[in-house]
Design an enzyme around this catalytic site. Sequence first.
Site, PDB file in Angstrom:
ATOM      1  N   GLY A  77      -3.918   9.687   0.406  1.00 49.31           N
ATOM      2  CA  GLY A  77      -3.838   9.262   1.797  1.00 49.31           C
ATOM      3  C   GLY A  77      -5.087   9.681   2.546  1.00 49.31           C
ATOM      4  NE  ARG A  78     -10.847   6.920   0.550  1.00 50.32           N
ATOM      5  CZ  ARG A  78     -10.538   6.136  -0.466  1.00 50.32           C
ATOM      6  NH1 ARG A  78      -9.536   5.283  -0.359  1.00 50.32           N
ATOM      7  NH2 ARG A  78     -11.220   6.192  -1.595  1.00 50.32           N
TER       8      ARG A  78
ATOM      9  CB  THR B 236      -0.971   0.057   1.205  1.00 53.28           C
ATOM     10  OG1 THR B 236      -1.521   1.375   1.260  1.00 53.28           O
ATOM     11  CG2 THR B 236      -0.281  -0.210   2.518  1.00 53.28           C
TER      12      THR B 236
ATOM     13  CD  GLN C   9      -0.607  10.842  -4.950  1.00 50.30           C
ATOM     14  OE1 GLN C   9      -0.171  11.099  -3.847  1.00 50.30           O
ATOM     15  NE2 GLN C   9      -1.606  11.507  -5.489  1.00 50.30           N
ATOM     16  NE  ARG C  10      -3.690   4.303  -8.254  1.00 49.56           N
ATOM     17  CZ  ARG C  10      -4.991   4.105  -8.087  1.00 49.56           C
ATOM     18  NH1 ARG C  10      -5.512   4.157  -6.878  1.00 49.56           N
ATOM     19  NH2 ARG C  10      -5.771   3.846  -9.107  1.00 49.56           N
TER      20      ARG C  10
ATOM     21  CG  ASP D 159      -3.050   4.932   1.285  1.00 51.44           C
ATOM     22  OD1 ASP D 159      -2.644   5.870   0.582  1.00 51.44           O
ATOM     23  OD2 ASP D 159      -4.179   4.424   1.161  1.00 51.44           O
TER      24      ASP D 159
END
Lengths: 413, 413
Positions: B188-189, B141, B300-301, B143
């Site tokens: 990023g939640r 992840t 970004q991912r 994140d």
Amino acid sequence: MLKGACIIGQSGGPSAVINASAYGAIKTALESEAITRVLGARHGIKGVLDDDLIDMGKEVPAEPAHMKYPPSSALGSCRYKLKDPDEDETDYLRILEIFKKYDVHYFFYNGGNDSMDTCNKISKFMLKHNYECRCMGIPKTIDNDLFGTDHCPGFGSAAKYIATSCMEISKDANVYDKGQVTVIEIMGRHAGWLAGSAALASAFGAGPDLVYLPEVDFDLEVFLARVEALYKEKGKALIAVSEGIHDKDGVFISEYGSKLAEEKDAFGHAQLGGLAAYLASQVKRRTGAKVRGIELSLLQRCAAHLASATDVEEARLAGETAVKAALAGESGKMVAFERAEENGKYVCRTKLLPLDAVANFEKKVPLEWIAEDGCGVKQPFLDYVLPLIQGEPPRPVEQSLPRYARLKKVLAK
Amino acid sequence: MLKGACIIGQSGGPSAVINASAYGAIKTALESEAITRVLGARHGIKGVLDDDLIDMGKEVPAEPAHMKYPPSSALGSCRYKLKDPDEDETDYLRILEIFKKYDVHYFFYNGGNDSMDTCNKISKFMLKHNYECRCMGIPKTIDNDLFGTDHCPGFGSAAKYIATSCMEISKDANVYDKGQVTVIEIMGRHAGWLAGSAALASAFGAGPDLVYLPEVDFDLEVFLARVEALYKEKGKALIAVSEGIHDKDGVFISEYGSKLAEEKDAFGHAQLGGLAAYLASQVKRRTGAKVRGIELSLLQRCAAHLASATDVEEARLAGETAVKAALAGESGKMVAFERAEENGKYVCRTKLLPLDAVANFEKKVPLEWIAEDGCGVKQPFLDYVLPLIQGEPPRPVEQSLPRYARLKKVLAK
């Protein structure tokens, strides 16, 4: 031999390689006998008007060399538009005053259309006032729309960033079993060189299904019908659009949905943006698909980490060529590129064009390079762009992050 | 020795290195004696349910190796949420049927929180039904919010992309003499690992003035006052915000301006977006400044071209470790990382954690690593991230564009 100081200025929007041109010019100037002093104008012509000049001879020699790879303008840029000298001579007289103060007889200006116009006006003014100053333009524009040159420094790196990013986005957008419609917005107000470069990604197996250039009128209804058909057939769609697409009446599509006040910059260009989100929302309304709008935004013009080595080297060469030409007696010209082949390989040669011939003209993508259905480019376009994106330049890093030039920026006195 | 086929699945959002994990697992599995057949599930658990499995043994050996560097999920991903087996066993019975059909006794699932939950549920169901299948989770992840592991594969590369892009945007945004306020929106939640990584750019001399993480409540009025003060002082400002910033009542700031219907994905997460544009417009209204909102969006991912070599290698190691652990008899575990030092240098060691302990927990940035004024991170945060972004992996290219794995994807029968 014309002895004197030189001023080098950077103007207009940043690119990944504008500093490579500055480096080429500064290095050549520092090494010359005729040029007595190398001054960098902070924020382009504004630095001349404000007497805000950096003495490049006072930098640690290694640092200007570090300018070769970082993006954006190390000396600072501006979008200051000189008035017509027939209407208002104030700025020109001030420039002449500064030229005299520092004994400047060489002026190098690095930028796009508007900057070549500025360089041209200064060149003519100095001629008219019998002040000998050799003025040379160094081309720079990611938009690739300068007239008379095969291509422009900055374009190849932006095209490479766009093509690579489109490939990566394509991989990402195709990852789920459930389809998505993704709209990518690419810079280029009036010329589709950048948007068309997205088609390189498709040619290499992972790119947009549809590519829209501003050279062709855009019909929202036809677009939505096409995307709907594609979505029904494949369950997904990836679309690249130029920020400058407009309808047959010349209205920018980005203005369709814009509720923001329209702002104009100093050159009268409308500020564009938000197009990807607008088109994505229209597609959503039409198809019900999951949608995403992506604006490549500033990174397409400043992502030096993905620069083209070919572009970096050609940008450096343009700077060097401008200084050498001025030393040889040229003035009022812009360095331009000619494409040639040697042993079946692409080579780039330099030539000089009168600034009169390039300033304020825009070079668009030839219509015969655009697909008949208006949503793609043909092979000659790809053949044109591909050599310009080649090669990975060295990328100075510190702890794996970019290492930029550290200029002392000692003000000239 | 437990003989049988294995299934490898990729799930959740793409990353720059999820394929490196798949490669590590596939290679180790193909080389093992116990694993009789290596199957790749297309679109994660959906591929198992749909009997849509690729026989990895039928690929040209060089091509799975090409999986090590490209971004996104080569096998396809999904966001399919398995029901609670106590409520509805349908999916689980189908999975068991497929496991039996292909004699599957090893199951490797590569993803984030939700994927570890899926892996855990399958593991328990198989245990309950006395079907021996060793189920292992491979973390992934961007994140970086998986519980119990020092960090997650995918995070380092995303952090490097964010830091590098912020440096480049900083160079670009500072180029004009007239200031601009730029707002960069970062994924990023609920956890601020990615947004905080923007502060690396500042630590290296070209980054945001303010960085906002979702761990701290966001007050729009305080934010605008701070930006206004900064703009008055410096004439410009660069701000990085997490997409997940929210006010003290837990309302996402992105929802303040959003007129779009709020959509929820299959896991009940609200779809976020448009925050940068919203904050930029608020700043414009307050200060009159030229503003620009930039959403780093999907890149970004999936920007493998800027991956961290450390991250790629650790991702590969996680895949390899999962398979080796399963071969050694482990099941119901996730591979996790432990940070250590050897001769003063960062090293990463693997360990195993029970899936029960990781599934559905979120690891946030410790509050003591966030600046007291809530708009930055402290040195320990930077020290934590910096080793994870190190090194440039090889980047296979063709004509200077990414060269992705060409899988034949022969369906298993």
